[in-house]
Write a protein that holds these residues in place. Structure first.
Motif, PDB file in Angstrom:
ATOM      1  N   TYR A  96      56.787  55.672   8.461  1.00 57.31           N
ATOM      2  CA  TYR A  96      56.536  57.090   8.764  1.00 57.31           C
ATOM      3  C   TYR A  96      57.518  57.981   7.990  1.00 57.31           C
ATOM      4  O   TYR A  96      57.113  58.986   7.386  1.00 57.31           O
ATOM      5  N   PHE A 134      58.187  62.241   4.938  1.00 61.20           N
ATOM      6  CA  PHE A 134      59.254  63.056   4.340  1.00 61.20           C
ATOM      7  C   PHE A 134      59.488  62.723   2.865  1.00 61.20           C
ATOM      8  O   PHE A 134      59.531  63.609   2.015  1.00 61.20           O
ATOM      9  N   HIS A 150      57.324  69.049  11.020  1.00 65.59           N
ATOM     10  CA  HIS A 150      57.473  69.614  12.363  1.00 65.59           C
ATOM     11  C   HIS A 150      58.911  70.050  12.637  1.00 65.59           C
ATOM     12  O   HIS A 150      59.188  70.608  13.691  1.00 65.59           O
ATOM     13  N   LEU A 151      59.842  69.796  11.711  1.00 64.04           N
ATOM     14  CA  LEU A 151      61.246  70.145  11.966  1.00 64.04           C
ATOM     15  C   LEU A 151      61.384  71.674  12.077  1.00 64.04           C
ATOM     16  O   LEU A 151      60.878  72.397  11.212  1.00 64.04           O
ATOM     17  N   PRO A 152      62.081  72.151  13.131  1.00 60.55           N
ATOM     18  CA  PRO A 152      62.171  73.602  13.315  1.00 60.55           C
ATOM     19  C   PRO A 152      62.864  74.304  12.147  1.00 60.55           C
ATOM     20  O   PRO A 152      62.549  75.439  11.834  1.00 60.55           O
ATOM     21  N   HIS A 172      69.545  63.419   4.720  1.00 59.45           N
ATOM     22  CA  HIS A 172      69.461  62.790   6.043  1.00 59.45           C
ATOM     23  C   HIS A 172      68.232  61.877   6.132  1.00 59.45           C
ATOM     24  O   HIS A 172      68.335  60.723   6.546  1.00 59.45           O
ATOM     25  N   GLY A 214      74.035  65.015   9.819  1.00 61.34           N
ATOM     26  CA  GLY A 214      73.469  65.403  11.123  1.00 61.34           C
ATOM     27  C   GLY A 214      74.393  66.367  11.852  1.00 61.34           C
ATOM     28  O   GLY A 214      73.946  67.376  12.403  1.00 61.34           O
ATOM     29  N   MET A 257      74.074  69.653  10.272  1.00 63.29           N
ATOM     30  CA  MET A 257      72.801  70.315  10.608  1.00 63.29           C
ATOM     31  C   MET A 257      72.846  70.934  12.010  1.00 63.29           C
ATOM     32  O   MET A 257      72.321  72.017  12.239  1.00 63.29           O
ATOM     33  N   ALA A 304      68.567  73.403  15.310  1.00 63.96           N
ATOM     34  CA  ALA A 304      67.935  72.091  15.542  1.00 63.96           C
ATOM     35  C   ALA A 304      67.263  72.070  16.909  1.00 63.96           C
ATOM     36  O   ALA A 304      67.547  72.916  17.760  1.00 63.96           O
ATOM     37  N   PHE A 305      66.384  71.091  17.115  1.00 60.72           N
ATOM     38  CA  PHE A 305      65.731  70.907  18.418  1.00 60.72           C
ATOM     39  C   PHE A 305      66.787  70.800  19.514  1.00 60.72           C
ATOM     40  O   PHE A 305      67.850  70.226  19.294  1.00 60.72           O
ATOM     41  N   GLY A 349      76.835  60.265  16.629  1.00 59.87           N
ATOM     42  CA  GLY A 349      77.354  60.350  15.258  1.00 59.87           C
ATOM     43  C   GLY A 349      78.792  59.859  15.178  1.00 59.87           C
ATOM     44  O   GLY A 349      79.161  59.109  14.265  1.00 59.87           O
ATOM     45  N   VAL A 353      73.120  53.235  15.309  1.00 62.36           N
ATOM     46  CA  VAL A 353      72.319  53.776  14.200  1.00 62.36           C
ATOM     47  C   VAL A 353      70.860  53.939  14.635  1.00 62.36           C
ATOM     48  O   VAL A 353      70.190  54.912  14.283  1.00 62.36           O
ATOM     49  N   ARG A 371      63.071  58.133  20.570  1.00 62.04           N
ATOM     50  CA  ARG A 371      61.624  58.372  20.407  1.00 62.04           C
ATOM     51  C   ARG A 371      60.815  57.390  21.245  1.00 62.04           C
ATOM     52  O   ARG A 371      59.837  57.749  21.876  1.00 62.04           O
TER      53      ARG A 371
HETATM   54  C1  HEM Z   1      72.218  56.937  11.453  1.00 60.70           C
HETATM   55  C2  HEM Z   1      71.538  57.470  12.405  1.00 60.70           C
HETATM   56  C3  HEM Z   1      70.457  58.495  12.214  1.00 60.70           C
HETATM   57  C4  HEM Z   1      69.213  58.331  11.682  1.00 60.70           C
HETATM   58  C5  HEM Z   1      68.646  57.038  11.143  1.00 60.70           C
HETATM   59  C6  HEM Z   1      68.537  59.603  11.749  1.00 60.70           C
HETATM   60  C7  HEM Z   1      67.233  59.838  11.344  1.00 60.70           C
HETATM   61  C8  HEM Z   1      66.551  61.030  11.450  1.00 60.70           C
HETATM   62  C9  HEM Z   1      65.168  61.249  11.161  1.00 60.70           C
HETATM   63  C10 HEM Z   1      64.203  60.173  10.675  1.00 60.70           C
HETATM   64  C11 HEM Z   1      64.888  62.552  11.378  1.00 60.70           C
HETATM   65  C12 HEM Z   1      63.522  63.209  11.242  1.00 60.70           C
HETATM   66  C13 HEM Z   1      62.963  63.418  12.637  1.00 60.70           C
HETATM   67  C14 HEM Z   1      61.541  62.939  12.878  1.00 60.70           C
HETATM   68  O1  HEM Z   1      60.641  63.193  12.113  1.00 60.70           O
HETATM   69  O2  HEM Z   1      61.309  62.319  13.936  1.00 60.70           O
HETATM   70  C15 HEM Z   1      66.108  63.179  11.821  1.00 60.70           C
HETATM   71  C16 HEM Z   1      66.239  64.509  12.138  1.00 60.70           C
HETATM   72  C17 HEM Z   1      67.411  65.094  12.537  1.00 60.70           C
HETATM   73  N1  HEM Z   1      68.606  64.456  12.828  1.00 60.70           N
HETATM   74 FE1  HEM Z   1      69.000  62.513  12.538  1.00 60.70          FE
HETATM   75  N2  HEM Z   1      69.382  60.517  12.301  1.00 60.70           N
HETATM   76  C18 HEM Z   1      70.571  59.877  12.605  1.00 60.70           C
HETATM   77  C19 HEM Z   1      71.685  60.422  13.191  1.00 60.70           C
HETATM   78  C20 HEM Z   1      71.833  61.758  13.478  1.00 60.70           C
HETATM   79  C21 HEM Z   1      73.017  62.333  14.049  1.00 60.70           C
HETATM   80  C22 HEM Z   1      74.256  61.547  14.418  1.00 60.70           C
HETATM   81  C23 HEM Z   1      72.767  63.661  14.169  1.00 60.70           C
HETATM   82  C24 HEM Z   1      73.634  64.739  14.715  1.00 60.70           C
HETATM   83  C25 HEM Z   1      74.875  64.645  14.986  1.00 60.70           C
HETATM   84  C26 HEM Z   1      71.426  63.922  13.687  1.00 60.70           C
HETATM   85  C27 HEM Z   1      70.811  65.148  13.632  1.00 60.70           C
HETATM   86  C28 HEM Z   1      69.513  65.386  13.231  1.00 60.70           C
HETATM   87  C29 HEM Z   1      68.896  66.698  13.189  1.00 60.70           C
HETATM   88  C30 HEM Z   1      69.568  68.016  13.555  1.00 60.70           C
HETATM   89  C31 HEM Z   1      67.588  66.518  12.744  1.00 60.70           C
HETATM   90  C32 HEM Z   1      66.526  67.592  12.468  1.00 60.70           C
HETATM   91  C33 HEM Z   1      65.588  67.678  13.613  1.00 60.70           C
HETATM   92  C34 HEM Z   1      65.967  68.779  14.501  1.00 60.70           C
HETATM   93  O3  HEM Z   1      65.866  69.912  14.088  1.00 60.70           O
HETATM   94  O4  HEM Z   1      66.387  68.490  15.631  1.00 60.70           O
HETATM   95  N3  HEM Z   1      70.888  62.737  13.281  1.00 60.70           N
HETATM   96  N4  HEM Z   1      67.113  62.229  11.869  1.00 60.70           N
END
Ligand code: HEM
Length: 272
Positions: free
Chosen positions: A41, A46, A62-64, A81, A126, A129, A136-137, A150, A183, A190
């Motif tokens: 996916y 993406f 769909h990301l805000p 990311h 992340g 972001m 973010a959501f 994180g 990780v 989800r």
């Molecule tokens: C290594 C671990 C991580 C992986 C593999 C990962 C993966 C992803 C993926 C695939 C998305 C796209 C969302 C989707 O389509 O469902 C996403 C979005 C996002 N992730 Fe991560 N992520 C990780 C860790 C983190 C951490 C630690 C943070 C924050 C501290 C973070 C913050 C975000 C944010 C802000 C978004 C954008 C979506 C939103 O606006 O909420 N992620 N991430």
């Protein structure tokens, strides 16, 4: 060799060990299938559009705040990311397969380094972001929950690296598995809410409460189960190992429902 192990242990003890091993293998096979579905996916939704049309294609997700015109650093953080996410989510399970580890130790070492650095970079992106870019959501409670993940990723990555350098492979295995769980927390999250939707006829109920809980449960629950598994493995006794094996089978069933529901209710529809 196998004969020696089996004949030197009383039958129930050997049976309990084998049951625990089989349950862990079942968990791993189902988890790998689900992680690869998530990777598919991420690539299709993406990465392919970014390669074809640049970061602007994040506006169609769909990301805000996927794409904000003029915010080069923020857009790049989202792009990096998701690119790196595919690398760790898709490649992580390969590190845990003993046959690959034993036959190709150099690949295991090199991919291990890439995995640890990548996981740290994703976490930093992340954190940026959420706390610097904003939008973010979720609410602050949820943002703190994800941010703790994180920080854990950075900590576990450092410990997995240190123990590997010190050639303490018993400790390295444990820290690497903790890193794997942290990780994959985003994936567990989800599965968690899709499982909830599945058992509640498609409804998520009070979404704020659900996501407040899941933002922490996404890593606390898998990490707690992992610690119980370590205890069962080292000093569980016959009863403890059978109980853990049964628990793992139950967890695997919940996970399989979550994977099915996330795939059919969320990931595939976004691709069509
Ligand atoms: C290594 C671990 C991580 C992986 C593999 C990962 C993966 C992803 C993926 C695939 C998305 C796209 C969302 C989707 O389509 O469902 C996403 C979005 C996002 N992730 Fe991560 N992520 C990780 C860790 C983190 C951490 C630690 C943070 C924050 C501290 C973070 C913050 C975000 C944010 C802000 C978004 C954008 C979506 C939103 O606006 O909420 N992620 N991430």
């Amino acid at each position: 060799m196998t004969d020696t192990i089996f004949s030197s242990q009383p039958a129930p003890a050997a049976l309990a060990r084998n049951a625990l091993k089989a349950a862990a293998q079942l968990w791993f096979v189902v988890a790998t299938a689900g992680l690869w579905m998530f990777t598919f996916y991420i690539i299709a939704y993406f990465i392919v559009p970014i390669i074809q049309n640049g970061l602007g294609s994040l506006a169609n997700t769909h990301l805000p705040k996927g794409f904000v015109p003029g915010d080069g650093v923020g857009n790049l953080a989202v792009g990096v990311h998701v690119f790196l996410a595919a690398l760790v989510i898709g490649g992580g399970p390969l590190q845990l397969i003993p046959q690959i580890r034993d036959r190709f130790p150099r690949i295991h070492r090199w991919y291990g380094r890439i995995y640890m650095v990548t996981a740290v970079l994703i976490s930093l992106a992340g954190l940026y972001m959420i706390w610097m870019r904003g939008g973010a959501f979720g609410n602050t409670v949820q943002h703190i929950g994800t941010s703790v993940d994180g920080v854990l990723i950075i900590l576990f990555g450092a410990m997995a690296w240190r123990t590997a350098m010190a050639r303490n492979f018993t400790a390295h295995r444990r820290w690497a598995l903790r890193l794997f769980m942290a990780v994959n927390a985003v994936w567990f999250l989800r599965l968690g809410y899709r499982f909830w939707a599945f058992v509640n006829d498609g409804s998520l109920g009070n979404m704020e409460v659900l996501f407040n809980i899941l933002s922490y449960a996404q890593y606390l629950v898998p990490l707690a189960i992992l610690e119980l598994y370590f205890i069962a493995q080292t000093r569980g006794g016959v009863g403890g190992r059978f109980a853990m094996a049964g628990g793992l089978v139950a967890v695997t069933m919940v996970m399989a429902i979550g994977i099915y529901s996330a795939t059919t209710g969320m990931w595939l529809p976004r691709l069509s």
